[in-house]
Write a protein that holds these residues in place. Sequence first.
Motif, PDB file in Angstrom:
ATOM      1  N   ARG A  38       0.827  -1.192   0.000  1.00 14.70           N
ATOM      2  CA  ARG A  38       0.000   0.000   0.000  1.00 14.70           C
ATOM      3  C   ARG A  38       0.872   1.257   0.000  1.00 14.70           C
ATOM      4  N   VAL A  39       1.985   1.222   0.717  1.00 17.03           N
ATOM      5  CA  VAL A  39       2.905   2.364   0.698  1.00 17.03           C
ATOM      6  C   VAL A  39       3.387   2.599  -0.737  1.00 17.03           C
ATOM      7  N   ALA A  40       3.750   1.505  -1.402  1.00 19.15           N
ATOM      8  CA  ALA A  40       4.274   1.641  -2.761  1.00 19.15           C
ATOM      9  C   ALA A  40       3.211   2.205  -3.698  1.00 19.15           C
ATOM     10  N   ILE A  41       1.967   1.776  -3.519  1.00 17.11           N
ATOM     11  CA  ILE A  41       0.896   2.321  -4.364  1.00 17.11           C
ATOM     12  C   ILE A  41       0.694   3.797  -4.046  1.00 17.11           C
ATOM     13  N   ALA A  42       0.763   4.139  -2.755  1.00 24.17           N
ATOM     14  CA  ALA A  42       0.644   5.547  -2.368  1.00 24.17           C
ATOM     15  C   ALA A  42       1.739   6.372  -3.028  1.00 24.17           C
ATOM     16  N   GLY A  43       2.925   5.778  -3.177  1.00 18.06           N
ATOM     17  CA  GLY A  43       4.037   6.472  -3.809  1.00 18.06           C
ATOM     18  C   GLY A  43       3.705   6.913  -5.226  1.00 18.06           C
ATOM     19  N   VAL A  44       2.877   6.155  -5.899  1.00 17.02           N
ATOM     20  CA  VAL A  44       2.457   6.537  -7.255  1.00 17.02           C
ATOM     21  C   VAL A  44       1.262   7.491  -7.182  1.00 17.02           C
ATOM     22  N   LEU A  45       0.338   7.213  -6.263  1.00 20.94           N
ATOM     23  CA  LEU A  45      -0.850   8.077  -6.139  1.00 20.94           C
ATOM     24  C   LEU A  45      -0.482   9.509  -5.772  1.00 20.94           C
ATOM     25  N   ALA A  46       0.625   9.649  -5.031  1.00 16.94           N
ATOM     26  CA  ALA A  46       1.029  10.980  -4.582  1.00 16.94           C
ATOM     27  C   ALA A  46       1.344  11.909  -5.743  1.00 16.94           C
ATOM     28  N   MET A  47       1.572  11.355  -6.909  1.00 20.75           N
ATOM     29  CA  MET A  47       1.809  12.207  -8.078  1.00 20.75           C
ATOM     30  C   MET A  47       0.488  12.672  -8.688  1.00 20.75           C
ATOM     31  N   ARG A  48      -0.617  12.256  -8.080  1.00 12.03           N
ATOM     32  CA  ARG A  48      -1.971  12.555  -8.560  1.00 12.03           C
ATOM     33  C   ARG A  48      -2.140  12.228 -10.036  1.00 12.03           C
ATOM     34  N   PRO A  49      -1.955  10.982 -10.376  1.00 14.95           N
ATOM     35  CA  PRO A  49      -2.119  10.606 -11.784  1.00 14.95           C
ATOM     36  C   PRO A  49      -3.596  10.642 -12.201  1.00 14.95           C
ATOM     37  N   GLU A  50      -3.817  10.806 -13.488  1.00 16.06           N
ATOM     38  CA  GLU A  50      -5.196  10.759 -14.001  1.00 16.06           C
ATOM     39  C   GLU A  50      -5.586   9.334 -14.351  1.00 16.06           C
ATOM     40  N   VAL A  51      -4.573   8.570 -14.696  1.00 14.10           N
ATOM     41  CA  VAL A  51      -4.787   7.164 -15.000  1.00 14.10           C
ATOM     42  C   VAL A  51      -3.892   6.360 -14.074  1.00 14.10           C
ATOM     43  N   LEU A  52      -4.418   5.270 -13.544  1.00 16.32           N
ATOM     44  CA  LEU A  52      -3.594   4.435 -12.680  1.00 16.32           C
ATOM     45  C   LEU A  52      -3.527   3.035 -13.290  1.00 16.32           C
ATOM     46  N   ILE A  53      -2.297   2.608 -13.574  1.00 15.93           N
ATOM     47  CA  ILE A  53      -2.116   1.268 -14.133  1.00 15.93           C
ATOM     48  C   ILE A  53      -1.473   0.403 -13.057  1.00 15.93           C
ATOM     49  N   LEU A  54      -2.046  -0.761 -12.782  1.00 15.69           N
ATOM     50  CA  LEU A  54      -1.481  -1.621 -11.752  1.00 15.69           C
ATOM     51  C   LEU A  54      -1.207  -3.012 -12.326  1.00 15.69           C
ATOM     52  N   ASP A  55       0.045  -3.432 -12.230  1.00 12.11           N
ATOM     53  CA  ASP A  55       0.425  -4.741 -12.753  1.00 12.11           C
ATOM     54  C   ASP A  55       0.331  -5.768 -11.625  1.00 12.11           C
ATOM     55  N   GLU A  56      -0.704  -6.558 -11.656  1.00 16.25           N
ATOM     56  CA  GLU A  56      -0.951  -7.591 -10.640  1.00 16.25           C
ATOM     57  C   GLU A  56      -0.715  -7.090  -9.212  1.00 16.25           C
TER      58      GLU A  56
END
Lengths: 299, 276, 297
Positions: free
Chosen positions: A151-169
């Motif tokens: 979850r921390v790692a996902i937050a690390g990407v969310l913190a950039m406020r992306p418009e699209v979120l791609i998650l590989d497994e």
Amino acid sequence: MSIKAEHINYLYGEGTAFEQYALKDVSFEIRDGQFIGLIGHTGSGKSTLIQHLNGLLKASSGKIYYNGEDIYQDNYDRKSLRSKVGLVFQYPEHQLFEIDVFSDVCFGPKNQGFSKEEVESRAREALMQVRLEERFWHQSPFELSGGQKRRVAIAGVLAMRPEVLILDEPTAGLDPRGRDEILEEIAVLHRERGMSIILVSHSMEDIARYADRILVMNHGEKVFDAPPKEVFRHDKELEQIGLAAPQVTYVARRLREQGIPMPEDITTVEEAKKAILVLFDRRGKKSMSNDSRKAGDKI
Amino acid sequence: MIREITLGQYYPVDSVLHRMDPRTKLFGTMVFIVSLFLADSLAAYGIVTVFLATAVVLSRVPFGFMVRGLKAMIFLLLISVSFNLFLTPGTEIFRFGFLKITWEGIRLAGFMALRLIYLVIGSSVMTLTTTPNQLTDGLEKGLRLLKKVGVPVHEVSMMMSIALRFIPILVEETDKIMKAQMARGADFESGNLIQKARNMVPLLVPLFISAFRRATDLAMAMEARCYHGGEGRTKMKPLRYERRDGMAYLVYLLYLGAVIGMRYFHVAAGMMPKIA
Amino acid sequence: MAMGIIKASKLVFDYIRQDEDDHIEEVNRAIDGVDVDIREGDFVAILGHNGSGKSTFAKQINGILLPTEGVVWVSGMKTSDDSHIWDIRKTAGMVFQNPDNQIIGNVVEEDVGFGPENLGVPTDEIWRRVDESLAAVGMTAYRLKSPNKLSGGQKQRVAIAGVMAMKPKCIILDEPTAMLDPNGRKEVIRTIHELNKKEGITILLITHYMEEVIDADRVIVMDDGHLVMDGTPREIFSQVRRLKEYRLDVPQVTELAYELKQEGVEIPEGILSIEELVEALISLLGDDAGGQKENVD
């Protein structure tokens, strides 16, 4: 927001004897707010494909447009594309490196060049989105459990406020509860933030539950691109390429083959349950006395 | 694809040299290198050339493949040749400003170039015909004597062979982490040296952590499979000398004898001055 | 009563964290009083969420970890007895989660030979064992390949072959499929079922994929260091609510059957496969209204 891929080809070892297509003539368009399930067995090209969408890999030929702009143009800002199209790799916890959780989540927005306040407010927001309790924020990420790290790692990407979120497994290696928590958080991002999601998964059950459109890849080619109900109708073809439909889809089909009038588009447990209960009601065969009211309410 | 990188440069064909015991080849390479420094006349180089040419032919590796290794050396070769060419004192044949070319310079540069080229080709004959595994096996057994003086030969060769297995995995992992950090806006290219070094932290920390995790996992897996050092271990593929290896050692002996013999012969006959 | 191939009695294990001066900072009880007896030849699945103690238990069996309290016997040998450690490890071989981090050799066949080499088995015998083990897991065609070129499922089969070459009586697999894709998972599960049936190897499969345990002889559920459920898959899977309390999941068909039962449909308990559910529903719905009660198939 829209991503449009036009005739994408990607070759490995171009110009050598080992030349091989990792992607072959892939085209599609993803519009704002869609939840896309991307499936395919290992080596089908799905990981290669998602790395094209944020510009980490460059297609050998073909075009990609983000909001109508050609991302391969000379003056296109590909670095900012990476923050608009957030990519969460497989086992993202392997990228954690900072001394505490909070600093790690700050890494993305810091690279975007925001002020300290802005960086921290984005990090806080992201950690709240993944529902990581505040008492963990100033711990070393390496002391957390597997699910928390992820979850921390996902937050690390969310913190950039992306418009699209791609998650590989994003659920690989997690236990059932950890898996459901992550998927639920992703669903919330989609529902409440209107974020477009591309979820790469091996679990047809998960995809059927969350996605409103499925892309199926095989040998670098796009073989299906349709809503789940339609894709899972092709269970024979899916099996041929090493995939399968959800279990309940098979149950519904077998019942239909036995002459029981089940709908053709069952893909989740909820749907199967409703359809079967309708059958029982219709035939009055269900020996339910005090339960009938409850069942009736749900249908 | 990074996974396709092969370590060393083994060339898979079947030849006498491929089948030869790795210890024999290791020893042969050593003999050859020593002989390069012992040879001090054209005639001696003739013998060296015949020896090398025989090895190249026996290896059945295409000659073009062998000289490929030279490409990486060309810069070094040019420097050492020009140093020798221009800076050797002696009988002047040509002068251009402060640069002069002497008869001795030409000789020296020529031999130097030859030595370097032969050295590269000679060692590629070994690496092209020996898999990295055989090489570590050969080292373990060939250096057995060192164990008597306390060098942990088995452990070192086990480490080498594990490194061979994990380098491609770690290379791939580096690529993955790099991409993951780039997806978070990391920049590994721009900036000055200090910035660049600092930018590597997000790559190196995860990489080290992963390497340590793999090392602990592997240690556990090895223990679970009853690994307890070299003591009492048997070998699935023990190294065994065949007749051809005996022959090879005989050839080495004759060869080395001939090259050394040439030294004395020339010195005694005074036919040619020494070159180095 | 005769002791099974693996037996644990009042087993307790603490992970102890110490600071630099060897003072105990934290004690984490991973296993808390487990009694279990595994019969030789059984296929036993151990379920539990992450942190339930199931992996720690696995490591107890082949002596990688030793009990804080209580005893573990493998084929009658105490794991705490130093003199038996290699016999225990070759009797109860172990396969781990990450396929990359347990293959030592640079060539498939050499990796399979690693265990017997360590045991000091003579060269001819090593070759025989490597041949047999590779054949048993169906990897003979890949014997000269580099492990780096194999798929995840193939790597796990190589790891299993590596254990088989030590002639174990029992194989413990610690989440062997967690990092694999569905095809790889099927490959590995099929392989261990075959070893169980054909070679009579006792299997202890630790997993949290429910669909992998429906064919087991026995299912054990662990939670918080305790053994909380123990029975046949059918017995275990008929308790959907309880499983969910332990942070576990059930296959879709099991869940569907359970939900239908909650709604009052008279469906048998512990449905495990698509076929079972379809049959049950047909016998309830299939014969036309007012027809005979007996379903003649």
